[in-house]
Design an enzyme around this catalytic site. Structure first.
Site, mmCIF file in Angstrom:
data_model
loop_
_atom_site.group_PDB
_atom_site.id
_atom_site.type_symbol
_atom_site.label_atom_id
_atom_site.label_comp_id
_atom_site.label_asym_id
_atom_site.label_seq_id
_atom_site.Cartn_x
_atom_site.Cartn_y
_atom_site.Cartn_z
ATOM 1 N N TYR A 1 -13.239 -3.120 0.464
ATOM 2 C CA TYR A 1 -12.702 -4.396 -0.016
ATOM 3 C C TYR A 1 -13.199 -4.635 -1.432
ATOM 4 C CZ TYR A 1 -9.714 -7.138 2.936
ATOM 5 O OH TYR A 1 -8.617 -7.621 3.572
ATOM 6 N N GLU B 1 -11.936 -7.595 -3.662
ATOM 7 C CA GLU B 1 -11.264 -8.738 -4.291
ATOM 8 C C GLU B 1 -11.980 -9.111 -5.586
ATOM 9 O OE1 GLU B 1 -10.906 -11.848 -1.431
ATOM 10 O OE2 GLU B 1 -9.538 -10.671 -0.197
ATOM 11 N N ASP C 1 11.257 -6.357 -15.947
ATOM 12 C CA ASP C 1 10.883 -5.565 -14.774
ATOM 13 C C ASP C 1 11.403 -4.150 -15.037
ATOM 14 O OD1 ASP C 1 10.728 -4.249 -12.385
ATOM 15 O OD2 ASP C 1 11.614 -5.850 -11.180
ATOM 16 N N THR D 1 6.986 -0.731 -10.993
ATOM 17 C CA THR D 1 6.433 0.026 -9.878
ATOM 18 C C THR D 1 5.777 1.253 -10.495
ATOM 19 O OG1 THR D 1 8.552 1.146 -9.615
ATOM 20 C CG2 THR D 1 8.106 -0.687 -8.123
ATOM 21 N N LYS E 1 8.875 5.660 -8.339
ATOM 22 C CA LYS E 1 10.168 5.863 -9.015
ATOM 23 C C LYS E 1 10.005 6.836 -10.183
ATOM 24 C CE LYS E 1 11.477 1.010 -8.128
ATOM 25 N NZ LYS E 1 11.982 0.837 -6.821
ATOM 26 N N ARG F 1 3.080 4.864 -4.424
ATOM 27 C CA ARG F 1 3.793 3.604 -4.190
ATOM 28 C C ARG F 1 2.893 2.473 -4.642
ATOM 29 N NH1 ARG F 1 8.470 4.354 -0.961
ATOM 30 N NH2 ARG F 1 8.666 2.129 -1.291
HETATM 31 N N1 PLP Z 1 11.929 -4.290 -9.154
HETATM 32 C C1 PLP Z 1 12.947 -3.436 -9.251
HETATM 33 C C2 PLP Z 1 13.787 -3.454 -10.498
HETATM 34 C C3 PLP Z 1 13.216 -2.539 -8.224
HETATM 35 O O1 PLP Z 1 14.247 -1.693 -8.323
HETATM 36 C C4 PLP Z 1 12.392 -2.551 -7.065
HETATM 37 C C5 PLP Z 1 12.606 -1.623 -5.939
HETATM 38 O O2 PLP Z 1 13.619 -1.181 -5.608
HETATM 39 C C6 PLP Z 1 11.346 -3.479 -7.002
HETATM 40 C C7 PLP Z 1 11.140 -4.326 -8.068
HETATM 41 C C8 PLP Z 1 10.486 -3.601 -5.791
HETATM 42 O O3 PLP Z 1 9.624 -2.545 -5.647
HETATM 43 P P1 PLP Z 1 8.806 -2.326 -4.286
HETATM 44 O O4 PLP Z 1 9.758 -1.714 -3.333
HETATM 45 O O5 PLP Z 1 7.670 -1.445 -4.667
HETATM 46 O O6 PLP Z 1 8.345 -3.680 -3.841
#
Ligand code: PLP
Length: 472
Positions: free
Chosen positions: A64, A66, A241, A270, A273, A279
């Site tokens: 842990y 935090e 994002d 993320t 990808k 992950r």
């Molecule tokens: N943001 C975008 C643009 C995504 O394509 C995705 C996943 O498909 C996410 C966020 C969410 O990612 P996670 O599945 O790791 O929560």
């Protein structure tokens, strides 16, 4: 003959697991076998390196931690501090960011951290200050009521789902859709491209607190310089994002106006990808938002996952190597070759092509729904996923589109020539599939599906997955 380190490591791990629950060991082995055999075109998936995978299977999982580096709520976090600091350092160097927060467990969590950081920064809320000091679990009903009143209903402008936006950008099935009063911008119906004048108009009318850019299914570059100008013109915080295309930013394929980091107030991603890590999620920002971002745990996150942060540090170190830039460029070369191969065979593509790692097929030209096409391709050994196209008449469940992406096949080493062969396989399946009596049913000769599966498999034989890993 002695085994190499990777084979020894994975064989030993499976042996240890098998002694406790053999079915889990079997499932892990079967997953590798399945991944080795399938033509994986899922745009959001990849194959992390053995080093990244192995960094996750160890004692860090038990810890842990935090808090943040050097300021933990638990004792004995010195080794977690080491890996968290390393992951953050690599992320800052790789993306040229002033601050990196590497604790988010996933992309959705990274977005939640960012939203709360922006709310805390932008909205005067005594209740939120109280929440941050006393920790979320101590809030009374009255505190929550005040928090909702003070923070609720702030405005967010993001890309619409059918134009390629993501659920976490203010859509109802996600908590962001309940937290925010959301409006979306779409794409030009004629070109399929973002129309920046329309975005500016929507921003002027709606005056959002947050302007979000980023996507899951938009096959083109986004001009983040223009988006920032739009955000500035209405006093919005500009958030990007980059979950899908972080690998292309890391590999310097997206630079200048197309690199979100110098233009956005805050960037989320993320780490899997196209970035090819474990992950997980991550937030990058400037010094202004850093303190609020670092409050992600416990505000919206549980304790950090030190084993995953260790794997993030490994994957980010890999992404800083020169060969990652070559990999990122090959992802785009492959996607463009795949798109050209499909267009040559008469397939309709949203925007007519791609600038990034993904291609969005409009399968209505084949008389199919996305659901029918996805399943027919799967029967033929080609793994894709259905996806809405702009103004999709079949909605988000059946859809009219198929999204394909090249990060995974590029990791295996497939190149432009194999992409043309892949386009041929896809076109053959789709043109030979006929719709059935519902939007989910279809007819495809099983002999043809079998033949295509074999051809898909042959395409992969020269490009073994994890060539150094022999499970025996
Ligand atoms: N943001 C975008 C643009 C995504 O394509 C995705 C996943 O498909 C996410 C966020 C969410 O990612 P996670 O599945 O790791 O929560």
């Amino acid at each position: 003959m002695s085994l190499n380190a990777e084979s020894t490591a994975f064989r030993s791990a499976l042996e240890v697991i098998r002694a406790v629950e053999p079915r889990v060991a079997d499932a892990i082995g079967a997953e590798l076998a399945d991944q080795r055999e399938s033509l994986k075109l899922i745009a959001s998936e990849n194959y992390a390196s053995p080093a990244t995978l192995l960094a996750m299977g160890n004692w860090f999982s038990d810890k842990y931690a935090e808090g943040t580096v050097g300021r933990r709520f638990y004792a004995g976090c010195q080794n977690v501090d080491t890996v968290e600091a390393l992951a953050a350092e690599h992320a800052k160097e790789l993306f040229g960011a002033a601050h990196a927060y590497v604790q988010p467990h996933s992309g959705i969590d990274a977005n939640l951290v960012a939203f709360w950081a922006i709310l805390a920064d932008r909205v005067e809320s005594p209740a939120l200050k109280k929440a941050q000091v006393r920790q979320v679990n101590d809030l009374t009903e009255a505190d929550w009521f005040a928090l909702r009143r003070e923070l609720g209903n702030q405005r967010m402008l993001g890309m619409s789902l059918d134009a390629g936006g993501h659920l976490t950008h203010g859509f109802r099935p996600n908590i962001s859709g309940k937290m925010f009063d959301q409006r979306s911008y779409g794409t030009d119906p004629a070109t399929g491209l973002i129309d920046y004048d329309r975005v500016a108009e929507a921003a002027r009318e709606f005056k959002p607190l947050i302007l979000v850019a980023g996507y899951s299914a938009y096959p083109r570059k986004v001009n983040f310089r223009i988006m920032r100008e739009i955000a500035d013109s209405v006093g919005a915080t500009f958030m990007v994002d980059m979950a899908h295309f972080a690998g292309l930013v890391a590999g310097k394929v997206f630079t200048g106006d197309f690199d979100p980091v110098p233009h956005a107030h805050i960037v989320t991603t993320t780490t899997h990808k196209s970035l090819r890590g474990p992950r997980g999620g991550m937030v990058l920002c400037g010094p202004e938002l850093a303190d609020q971002v670092d409050r992600g745990c416990p505000m919206v996150l549980g304790g950090p996952l030190p084993h995953v942060m260790a794997a993030k540090a490994v994957a980010l170190a890999e992404a800083r190597r020169p060969d990652f830039a070559d990999y990122a460029q090959r992802i785009v070369d492959n996607a463009q070759a795949l798109a050209e191969g499909l267009v040559r065979r008469g397939t309709k593509l949203v925007t007519g092509g791609t600038d990034n790692h993904l291609v969005l097929l409009d399968v209505s030209g084949y008389g199919l729904t996305g659901r029918q096409a996805e399943q027919a391709l799967l029967d033929s050994g080609i793994v894709t996923n259905r996806n809405a196209v702009p103004q999709d008449p079949n909605g988000a469940w059946y859809t009219s589109g198929i999204r394909i992406g090249t990060p995974a096949l590029t990791t295996r080493g497939l190149g432009v020539a194999e992409m043309d062969a892949t386009a041929e396989l896809i076109h053959t399946v789709l043109s030979q599939t006929t719709p059935g009596e519902s939007k989910a049913k279809y007819v495809l000769d099983p002999a043809l599906a079998d033949k295509i599966s074999k051809q898909a498999n042959e395409l992969l034989t020269g490009f073994p997955l994890y060539p150094a890993v022999d499970l025996g």
